[in-house]
Scaffold this active site. Structure first.
Site, PDB file in Angstrom:
ATOM      1  N   ASP A 137      -8.597  -4.383   1.007  1.00 59.35           N
ATOM      2  CA  ASP A 137      -7.843  -3.617   1.998  1.00 59.35           C
ATOM      3  C   ASP A 137      -8.418  -2.204   2.005  1.00 59.35           C
ATOM      4  O   ASP A 137      -8.076  -1.377   1.162  1.00 59.35           O
ATOM      5  CB  ASP A 137      -6.356  -3.600   1.640  1.00 59.35           C
ATOM      6  CG  ASP A 137      -5.567  -2.760   2.628  1.00 59.35           C
ATOM      7  OD1 ASP A 137      -4.322  -2.814   2.590  1.00 59.35           O
ATOM      8  OD2 ASP A 137      -6.186  -2.041   3.450  1.00 59.35           O
ATOM      9  N   LYS A 165      -6.735   3.134  10.533  1.00 55.94           N
ATOM     10  CA  LYS A 165      -6.756   4.594  10.414  1.00 55.94           C
ATOM     11  C   LYS A 165      -7.990   5.258  11.049  1.00 55.94           C
ATOM     12  O   LYS A 165      -8.090   5.378  12.260  1.00 55.94           O
ATOM     13  CB  LYS A 165      -6.584   4.999   8.947  1.00 55.94           C
ATOM     14  CG  LYS A 165      -5.199   4.574   8.371  1.00 55.94           C
ATOM     15  CD  LYS A 165      -5.000   5.026   6.951  1.00 55.94           C
ATOM     16  CE  LYS A 165      -3.801   4.374   6.307  1.00 55.94           C
ATOM     17  NZ  LYS A 165      -2.529   5.051   6.550  1.00 55.94           N
ATOM     18  N   TYR A 225      -0.046  -0.888  -1.347  1.00 57.11           N
ATOM     19  CA  TYR A 225       0.702  -1.088  -0.098  1.00 57.11           C
ATOM     20  C   TYR A 225      -0.284  -1.584   0.948  1.00 57.11           C
ATOM     21  O   TYR A 225      -1.359  -0.994   1.124  1.00 57.11           O
ATOM     22  CB  TYR A 225       1.348   0.223   0.345  1.00 57.11           C
ATOM     23  CG  TYR A 225       2.074   0.149   1.674  1.00 57.11           C
ATOM     24  CD1 TYR A 225       1.529   0.735   2.814  1.00 57.11           C
ATOM     25  CD2 TYR A 225       3.285  -0.514   1.792  1.00 57.11           C
ATOM     26  CE1 TYR A 225       2.189   0.674   4.032  1.00 57.11           C
ATOM     27  CE2 TYR A 225       3.958  -0.580   3.008  1.00 57.11           C
ATOM     28  CZ  TYR A 225       3.393   0.009   4.128  1.00 57.11           C
ATOM     29  OH  TYR A 225       4.051  -0.058   5.328  1.00 57.11           O
TER      30      TYR A 225
END
Ligand code: KE4
Length: 421
Positions: free
Chosen positions: A234, A262, A139
């Site tokens: 990623d 994050k 994702y």
């Protein structure tokens, strides 16, 4: 809690501002959190939990770290957003460039989605090619081209892709099985000359934790280099978590572009895209590839992120890994003792407990997990005061705030939860 959820559902789709928070795959009513500190979160009814959600990854230092809160307070006292360059953005970029050898330049954005969306646009602009390759179960946020056979909430909710994504656009995304070098090489043989980039979670976190098999990332790196395709790591989850320099430092592979998010915002909205100068300079205003953001590099997010990274720079990652390994070993022993088949995939301080007896090496094998049993386990742990990620296809995160006592209490909670399985 039910009244809050009932009210929320009237005016917010599903009562949540991000689908995975709705407890859709584990059932019950999501907890409305009032506050958090260290390894604990507390809901509106005053119940506290040992937290392993970590806000889906950012809270590596635990919640409400005094230095991070102080940095936010200090920054807020000088205003909250200017829409102009600031010293803080330079200091954040300096830290990221210093930590990631593959990064010469950084562009700050406000979410991981923006980082990955920009990365694939930049790759398409840089190479002049349109196709992209991703891996099923990974994702990368909810940009149209990336919501194809995605993981996390899309996998949890069983959304095949998503309505609203034009067919011709989705067709430009080639989704391959994670860890399958043969399928990857076949795709490159067929489409290589049309592929702009390969984007991959170097340690997958969104089908549950699935590490790359030895040789997989190396193959991606060699093959993309030969085919003049950009390799994008990623590292929105793994950046500054699995080591201060992300997974690329741990595995010694240099991608062309890296996406971050994050942890680098210390819990405030943030994302970042970094890479080689010759690629990054194609971004506006130095180049023609457009990207922008009102709150990109927001001073409060930069202050929180800088405070976080400055603590992480000297942090004992090996000790955190040991704490996590102790927890995983304890959990495994308890399940083995009950004869319940589980697999735990762990990388550094992130892990997933799969209710399956087979190896989990990609989304297909992850999907064989007994998600109903996972849901019962999640609810049993919640009732016993431990808050795991409310979905099988997510990661559990241990923070520097988790103590030996927390680990012991978590294992006690597991014993109680096992009785409900
Ligand atoms: P955000 O747009 O949610 O900040 O980041 C998207 C993203 C990109 N790349 C990776 C590897 C990610 O894990 C994410 C976001 N992660 C999910 C859960 N694993 C965020 C939680 C949510 O969607 O609410």
């Amino acid at each position: 809690m039910e009244d809050w959820f009932a009210e929320a559902k009237k005016i917010i789709p599903g009562g949540v501002n991000s689908p995975v928070r709705a407890f859709g795959s584990v059932g019950g009513t999501p907890r409305f959190i009032r506050e958090a500190s260290g390894s604990r979160i507390t809901d509106e009814e005053g119940r506290s939990y040992i937290d392993y959600m970590a806000s889906w990854g950012p809270m590596l230092l635990g919640h409400g770290h005094p230095a991070v809160v102080a940095a936010i307070r200090e920054a807020a006292g000088r205003g909250t957003s200017y829409g102009a360059p600031t010293r803080l953005e330079v200091e954040m970029a300096q830290r990221i460039v210093e930590a990631f050898g593959s990064i010469d330049q950084v562009r700050m954005v406000s979410s991981g989605t923006e980082a990955t969306m920009t990365a694939i646009r930049l790759a398409r602009g840089f190479t002049g090619r349109d196709r992209i390759i991703k891996f099923t179960g990974c994702y990368h946020g909810h940009a149209d081209s990336l919501l194809v056979k995605a993981g996390s909430g899309v996998a949890t909710l069983g959304i095949p892709g998503s309505p609203g994504i034009p067919g011709p656009l989705a067709e430009l995304t080639i989704a391959l099985p994670y860890n399958d070098t043969a399928a990857f090489q076949e795709a490159i043989r067929r489409y290589g000359s049309e592929v702009a980039c390969v984007i991959v979670e170097p340690v997958a976190g969104n089908m549950g934790v699935v590490p790359a098999r030895p040789g997989f990332l190396e193959t991606l790196r060699e093959t993309t280099r030969e085919a003049a395709i950009l390799l994008i790591f990623d590292e929105v989850i793994t950046g500054f978590r699995v080591s201060y320099g992300g997974w690329q430092q741990a595995c010694g592979i240099t991608p062309d572009l890296t996406c971050l998010g994050k942890i680098i915002g210390g819990g405030l909205p943030v994302g970042a895209l970094g890479g080689r100068r010759e690629i990054m300079e194609r971004l506006a205003p130095t180049g023609p590839v457009y990207q922008a953001g009102t709150l990109s590099g927001n001073p409060l997010a930069m202050a929180a992120g800088i405070a976080t990274l400055d603590i992480l720079k000297g942090a004992d990652y090996a000790a955190l890994e040991e704490t996590t390994e102790t927890l995983c070993r304890g959990l495994l022993d308890q399940f083995k003792g009950k004869g319940i088949p589980v697999r735990i995939n762990r990388v550094a301080s992130m892990f997933t407990l799969f209710f399956t007896d087979g190896e989990v090496t990609d989304f297909e094998t992850a999907s064989r997990s007994d998600t109903k049993r996972f849901a019962r386990f999640f609810q049993g742990m919640l009732a016993a005061g431990v808050y795991l990620a409310p979905a099988q296809f997510e990661a559990v995160f241990v923070s520097f705030a988790h103590t030996r006592e927390d680990i012991a209490r978590t294992l006690e909670a597991c014993e109680k939860a096992l009785r409900t399985l």
